[in-house]
Motif scaffolding. Structure first.
Motif, PDB file in Angstrom:
ATOM      1  N   ARG A 245       0.871  -1.182   0.000  1.00 17.34           N
ATOM      2  CA  ARG A 245       0.000   0.000   0.000  1.00 17.34           C
ATOM      3  C   ARG A 245       0.904   1.226   0.000  1.00 17.34           C
ATOM      4  O   ARG A 245       2.033   1.202   0.524  1.00 17.34           O
ATOM      5  CB  ARG A 245      -0.942  -0.013   1.214  1.00 17.34           C
ATOM      6  CG  ARG A 245      -0.327  -0.303   2.593  1.00 17.34           C
ATOM      7  CD  ARG A 245       0.394   0.853   3.218  1.00 17.34           C
ATOM      8  NE  ARG A 245       0.954   0.559   4.501  1.00 17.34           N
ATOM      9  CZ  ARG A 245       0.299   0.750   5.640  1.00 17.34           C
ATOM     10  NH1 ARG A 245      -0.924   1.192   5.647  1.00 17.34           N
ATOM     11  NH2 ARG A 245       0.913   0.508   6.791  1.00 17.34           N
ATOM     12  N   ASP A 246       0.416   2.313  -0.596  1.00 19.98           N
ATOM     13  CA  ASP A 246       1.214   3.535  -0.710  1.00 19.98           C
ATOM     14  C   ASP A 246       0.703   4.653   0.185  1.00 19.98           C
ATOM     15  O   ASP A 246       1.295   5.730   0.221  1.00 19.98           O
ATOM     16  CB  ASP A 246       1.227   4.011  -2.166  1.00 19.98           C
ATOM     17  CG  ASP A 246       1.827   2.965  -3.096  1.00 19.98           C
ATOM     18  OD1 ASP A 246       2.942   2.490  -2.806  1.00 19.98           O
ATOM     19  OD2 ASP A 246       1.171   2.618  -4.097  1.00 19.98           O
ATOM     20  N   ALA A 247      -0.410   4.419   0.875  1.00 18.38           N
ATOM     21  CA  ALA A 247      -1.011   5.448   1.728  1.00 18.38           C
ATOM     22  C   ALA A 247      -1.813   4.760   2.813  1.00 18.38           C
ATOM     23  O   ALA A 247      -2.034   3.544   2.778  1.00 18.38           O
ATOM     24  CB  ALA A 247      -1.917   6.368   0.901  1.00 18.38           C
ATOM     25  N   TYR A 248      -2.233   5.503   3.821  1.00 15.42           N
ATOM     26  CA  TYR A 248      -3.191   4.998   4.791  1.00 15.42           C
ATOM     27  C   TYR A 248      -4.574   5.025   4.144  1.00 15.42           C
ATOM     28  O   TYR A 248      -4.899   5.940   3.382  1.00 15.42           O
ATOM     29  CB  TYR A 248      -3.209   5.863   6.045  1.00 15.42           C
ATOM     30  CG  TYR A 248      -1.920   5.835   6.837  1.00 15.42           C
ATOM     31  CD1 TYR A 248      -1.480   4.666   7.441  1.00 15.42           C
ATOM     32  CD2 TYR A 248      -1.145   6.984   6.978  1.00 15.42           C
ATOM     33  CE1 TYR A 248      -0.295   4.642   8.164  1.00 15.42           C
ATOM     34  CE2 TYR A 248       0.027   6.977   7.707  1.00 15.42           C
ATOM     35  CZ  TYR A 248       0.453   5.798   8.300  1.00 15.42           C
ATOM     36  OH  TYR A 248       1.621   5.789   9.014  1.00 15.42           O
ATOM     37  N   GLY A 249      -5.388   4.035   4.455  1.00 14.83           N
ATOM     38  CA  GLY A 249      -6.730   4.054   3.896  1.00 14.83           C
ATOM     39  C   GLY A 249      -7.408   2.706   3.977  1.00 14.83           C
ATOM     40  O   GLY A 249      -6.873   1.765   4.582  1.00 14.83           O
TER      41      GLY A 249
END
Length: 323
Positions: free
Chosen positions: A6-10
């Protein structure tokens, strides 16, 4: 190799399977070929970046580590310089919570010191269910005090990731176990060995006449004042807290209420990935006292669906991801 990243929080939809360079072991490190991994609520929290205070350690604005997954069982693939205690082909397991995550991959790089030998009689699938959730159950029961044969033990939130281990370990120690979860899981709780089951949507366990010698509160949705009502004289209460606010309440208010009422109510500091805990869990699994429950198995390409299954709360046992 393949890895879930993953490249971000979410939410779970941000997950993707990427083709990445195979890891190279550094000094004291080992490459583990992942045979099985499992999901925990901690993985979902890590994905969402909650509680927000935890981002001080995981990255304020975006995660510093793109890898996902803490529970791993596999075989040693390669060793870096000065990595000792293992040989290629050795069976190992670990909780990577404080060792970089990244279990949802074909291979993962791990410090040799974070690995524990896996007993030959424990399958990779069974092993993958246990390092994180089983350790939380062991340490929670340890914090509530020695479980004596015949003691009445309440496990609140017994049908999730940690609860099935807590129910079975308490039964192995001779307790009379009452397990609480929603109605769809009552049959599952009975299968685990619970002597009594309660549907929290129909009945408030803290307002029953029955009293308990020990309470392990995994759900952590009620106050210490509520649980004081269901403790027997001299009873002990321990929560497995998930939020900063709850930790503050349990750590500060619990001892005060316990001191005033002749009970013991306190939080505990969980220490992940202790070899003594994994050795004990391995022994319990080999003996049959603990039988890991597996809900469903998914491939790496179905990681989003696996996380959705975890997030739904419907899983009966652990959700596995198999590379």
């Amino acid at each position: 190799m393949r890895a879930v990243v993953r490249d971000a929080y979410g939410p779970v939809d941000i997950l993707r399977v990427a083709t990445v360079e195979p890891p190279v072991p550094g000094p004291g490190e080992v490459i583990v070929r992942v045979r099985a991994a499992s999901l925990n609520m901690a993985d979902l929290d890590h994905l969402l970046g909650r509680p927000r205070a935890s981002r001080v350690f995981t990255g304020l604005f975006r995660p510093t580590n793109r890898g996902v997954g803490v529970d791993v069982a596999g075989t040693v693939e390669a060793l870096g310089p000065d990595a000792t205690g293992f040989q290629p082909g050795d069976r190992v397991w670990a909780d990577l919570f404080d060792s970089g995550h990244g279990a949802l991959a074909d291979q993962v790089r791990v410090a040799a010191s974070a690995l524990t030998p896996l007993p030959d009689r424990v399958s990779f699938d069974d092993a993958a269910t246990a390092p994180h959730s089983g350790t939380l159950a062991l340490q929670g029961l340890g914090a509530v005090g020695p479980i004596r044969p015949g003691e009445r033990v309440l496990i609140n939130g017994a049908g999730g990731c940690v609860g099935p281990f807590a129910v079975q370990i308490a039964k192995a120690r001779g307790a009379e176990v009452t397990a609480v979860d929603h109605g769809d899981k009552l049959d599952f709780l009975r299968e685990l060995g619970a002597d009594h089951v309660i549907d929290y949507t129909r009945e408030d366990v803290t307002r029953r006449d029955r009293r308990f010698d020990a309470v392990v509160d995994i759900a952590d949705t009620r106050s210490v004042l509520a649980f004081r009502r269901c403790l027997a004289p001299g009873g002990r209460y321990v929560p497995i807290v998930r939020g900063i606010g709850s930790l503050a309440e349990k750590a500060l208010l619990g001892p005060l209420i316990g001191g005033l009422t002749g009970t013991r109510m306190r939080a505990f500091l969980w220490t992940p990935n202790q070899r003594r805990d994994l050795d004990e869990l391995g022994g319990l699994i080999v003996s049959g006292a603990v039988r890991p429950r597996i809900d469903r198995r998914y491939g790496l390409g179905d990681a989003v669906e696996a996380f959705r299954r975890l997030e739904s709360g419907a899983a009966r046992g652990k959700v596995l991801v198999i590379p």
